[in-house]
Enzyme design. Structure first.
Site, PDB file in Angstrom:
ATOM      1  NE  ARG A   1      -0.307  13.024 -31.659  1.00 25.50           N
ATOM      2  CZ  ARG A   1       0.913  13.508 -31.425  1.00 25.50           C
ATOM      3  NH1 ARG A   1       1.330  14.580 -32.042  1.00 25.50           N
ATOM      4  NH2 ARG A   1       1.725  12.905 -30.589  1.00 25.50           N
TER       5      ARG A   1
ATOM      6  CG  ASP B   1      -0.186  11.616 -28.044  1.00 25.76           C
ATOM      7  OD1 ASP B   1       0.580  11.171 -27.170  1.00 25.76           O
ATOM      8  OD2 ASP B   1      -0.278  11.099 -29.182  1.00 25.76           O
ATOM      9  CG  ASN B   2      -1.410   8.522 -26.454  1.00 26.15           C
ATOM     10  OD1 ASN B   2      -1.495   8.955 -27.597  1.00 26.15           O
ATOM     11  ND2 ASN B   2      -0.433   7.701 -26.087  1.00 26.15           N
TER      12      ASN B   2
ATOM     13  NE  ARG C   1      -0.366   3.212 -27.880  1.00 24.68           N
ATOM     14  CZ  ARG C   1       0.705   2.774 -28.562  1.00 24.68           C
ATOM     15  NH1 ARG C   1       1.648   3.631 -28.928  1.00 24.68           N
ATOM     16  NH2 ARG C   1       0.837   1.514 -28.863  1.00 24.68           N
TER      17      ARG C   1
ATOM     18  CG  ASP D   1       3.574  10.086 -30.491  1.00 20.54           C
ATOM     19  OD1 ASP D   1       2.519   9.722 -29.947  1.00 20.54           O
ATOM     20  OD2 ASP D   1       3.852   9.839 -31.683  1.00 20.54           O
TER      21      ASP D   1
ATOM     22  CG  HIS E   1       4.945   6.319 -30.868  1.00 20.34           C
ATOM     23  ND1 HIS E   1       5.113   5.108 -31.503  1.00 20.34           N
ATOM     24  CD2 HIS E   1       3.612   6.558 -30.852  1.00 20.34           C
ATOM     25  CE1 HIS E   1       3.921   4.631 -31.846  1.00 20.34           C
ATOM     26  NE2 HIS E   1       2.993   5.488 -31.461  1.00 20.34           N
TER      27      HIS E   1
ATOM     28  CG  HIS F   1      -1.371  10.469 -36.325  1.00 18.63           C
ATOM     29  ND1 HIS F   1      -1.345   9.684 -35.203  1.00 18.63           N
ATOM     30  CD2 HIS F   1      -1.572   9.623 -37.351  1.00 18.63           C
ATOM     31  CE1 HIS F   1      -1.506   8.422 -35.535  1.00 18.63           C
ATOM     32  NE2 HIS F   1      -1.642   8.359 -36.836  1.00 18.63           N
TER      33      HIS F   1
END
Ligand SMILES: [Ca+2]
Length: 503
Positions: free
Chosen positions: A74, A274-275, A283, A31, A182, A125
């Site tokens: 996602r 994911d990013n 992000r 994440d 994260h 999510h």
């Protein structure tokens, strides 16, 4: 002659073994993870388990997310469709409440239809449930996200339980979605900016028995070009590194379970994020710090490492896994439009062949952050279309409160040196089109979109981007200068009608 026969036999044996044994998939997603690993050239942040995985994987050097925001990314990873096509325009949780369209055929749905046992552990999510069903699910929907996404002992136990409940004649698709690395200063400041203290054994922090935290001095971290080189940002990065050690050790535990259940020789393993990392230009941006992702792919029995320069997208994950399971993508329509995957399978990608381009599409992050962007990126160039360019670029709650951004704000307001490669005004106010010559300007500093020398490049890239938007049924195709009319008398011939708004 004999040599050739032996070679053919070995090749046959290798293919035969692959065909017989290749049946499962383990997809590991970090994440907001970035390139703070040895395998991607960071010698400071210690990630031995990712290094070990990389030593028997294809290491993709040019992998990109199609959107740098959690739920949209996602949803794209799990559907193979960009956010503007699958409907997950922004974050899924709380007030944001974005969901994919009910008719979307996601990977987990296709797995269920083919009787492949599917599991998710960690951060889901995405929604709705009927689009993303899993047979085995331990996510934030029914658990604390820190427990299922950061407590690596708990994650290890859940992976163990998944394999224990598996019918061994049944193939599986296991998606382990760590919440690390994260930030958590916005929601759980008691654990530090990156939750780097969560479970470290200090008083009030709880203990994660399997985690041996690594600590870093701010003066030792590597500050990427897009982060201000200040003591505050360095401390922020040091905390991020400590959290990465939890992610890395967690991955080690997951792979150990895979081996203990004798699935290390029959499972395709993919690792990505994911990013981009939660720092300026990362992000929610589609500059490379937001868009470029780590991407490792390990085939069963692969004992060597190789580097691929191929342009790959996280939209390629669905075609790859479908080919792996020999599952055909179904024919169906979304909102009356036929659906096709725009990604490609990576199973044949070992020959270092180069794809032409990857694409990205962003609309929101939080519900208030409407800032649609469309991007095409080749090996040499990136073209960015900022549709809402007259609006200041929005900042999310989690990033706003981060030490790095607060420091940047304060330094700007107080007219102090920011030690940053941009200034806030340029960061907030972006031109409609940005074109970067990545071979000369890999840090995306100089917009050459109005440079006559790049006219034909710009025209070619705009055409590629438009073609992709058409093929993925992008509702924003006429924005910001026109309105798409595609009903009534325009049904057979959808048309962008001009607004004469000066854009
Ligand atoms: Ca994320």
């Amino acid at each position: 002659m004999m040599k050739n026969i032996i070679f053919v036999l070995l090749l046959f044996k290798s293919l035969f073994c692959t065909i017989i044994l290749a049946k499962n998939v383990l997809l590991i997603v970090a994440d907001d993870g970035g390139f703070e690993t040895q395998v991607y050239g960071n010698p400071v942040c210690k990630t031995p388990h990712l290094d070990k995985l990389a030593s028997k994987s294809t290491i993709f050097k040019n992998a990109f997310t199609s959107v740098s925001s959690c739920s949209p990314s996602r949803s794209s990873i799990l559907t193979g469709l960009p956010q503007h096509q699958n409907g997950m325009y922004g974050l899924h949780q709380d007030i944001h409440h974005f969901n994919s369209f009910d008719e979307v055929k996601s990977l987990s749905k296709l797995m269920k239809m083919k009787n492949i046992y599917s599991g998710i552990i960690g951060k889901k999510h995405v929604g709705p449930e009927n689009v993303y069903p899993f047979d085995f699910a331990y996510t934030e929907e029914t658990n604390s996200i820190n427990q299922v996404g950061r407590n690596i002992t708990k994650i290890k136990d859940l992976v163990h339980e998944f394999f224990s409940t598996l019918n061994h004649s049944q193939p599986f698709f296991l998606y382990v979605a760590f919440h690390d690395p994260h930030r958590c200063g916005h929601t759980n400041p008691e654990y530090g900016e990156f939750c780097e203290k969560f479970g470290n054994g200090e008083e009030g922090m709880g203990i994660i028995p399997d985690w041996k935290p690594e600590h870093y001095k701010p003066e030792d971290v590597i500050v990427p070009y897009f982060i201000p080189d200040t003591p505050t940002a360095r401390a922020d990065i040091a905390a991020q590194y400590t959290t990465l050690s939890r992610l890395d050790q967690g991955i080690g535990l997951v792979l150990k379970e895979l081996k203990e259940f004798n699935h290390d020789n029959d499972t395709l393993v993919i690792y990505t994020s994911d990013n981009g990392i939660p720092f300026p230009s990362g992000r929610t941006n589609l500059y490379d710090p937001g868009m470029a992702e780590p991407f490792l792919m390990h085939l069963p029995q692969q004992t060597y490492s190789q580097v691929s320069e191929e342009m790959v997208s996280l939209l390629d994950i669905v075609p790859t896994i479908l080919e792996w399971f020999n599952v055909k993508y179904p024919d169906y329509k979304l909102n009356g439009m036929p659906v096709q995957l725009s990604g490609k399978s990576l199973l044949q990608s070992t020959s270092l062949k180069k794809s032409e381009a990857v694409f990205a599409s962003h609309n929101l992050h939080e519900v208030t952050m409407y800032y649609p962007i469309r991007v095409v990126r080749t090996n040499s160039y990136k073209l960015i279309h900022n549709l809402n360019f007259k609006m200041p670029f929005p900042i999310d709650q989690d990033f706003f409160i981060s030490p790095t951004f607060q420091d940047l704000l304060n330094r700007t307001v107080e007219k102090k040196e920011t030690h940053w490669y941009k200034n806030l005004t340029d960061y907030y106010y972006r031109p409609e089109w940005e074109l970067f010559d990545l071979e000369k300007d890999s840090n995306e500093r100089y917009n050459v979109v109005n440079n006559a020398a790049y006219h034909s490049i710009r025209t070619t890239l705009q055409k590629m981007l438009l073609d992709w938007q058409i093929s993925t049924n992008d509702p924003w195709i006429c924005s910001p200068s026109g309105v798409l009319e595609n009903k009534g008398r325009f049904k057979e011939n959808p048309t962008c009608l001009p607004l004469y708004n000066g854009v």
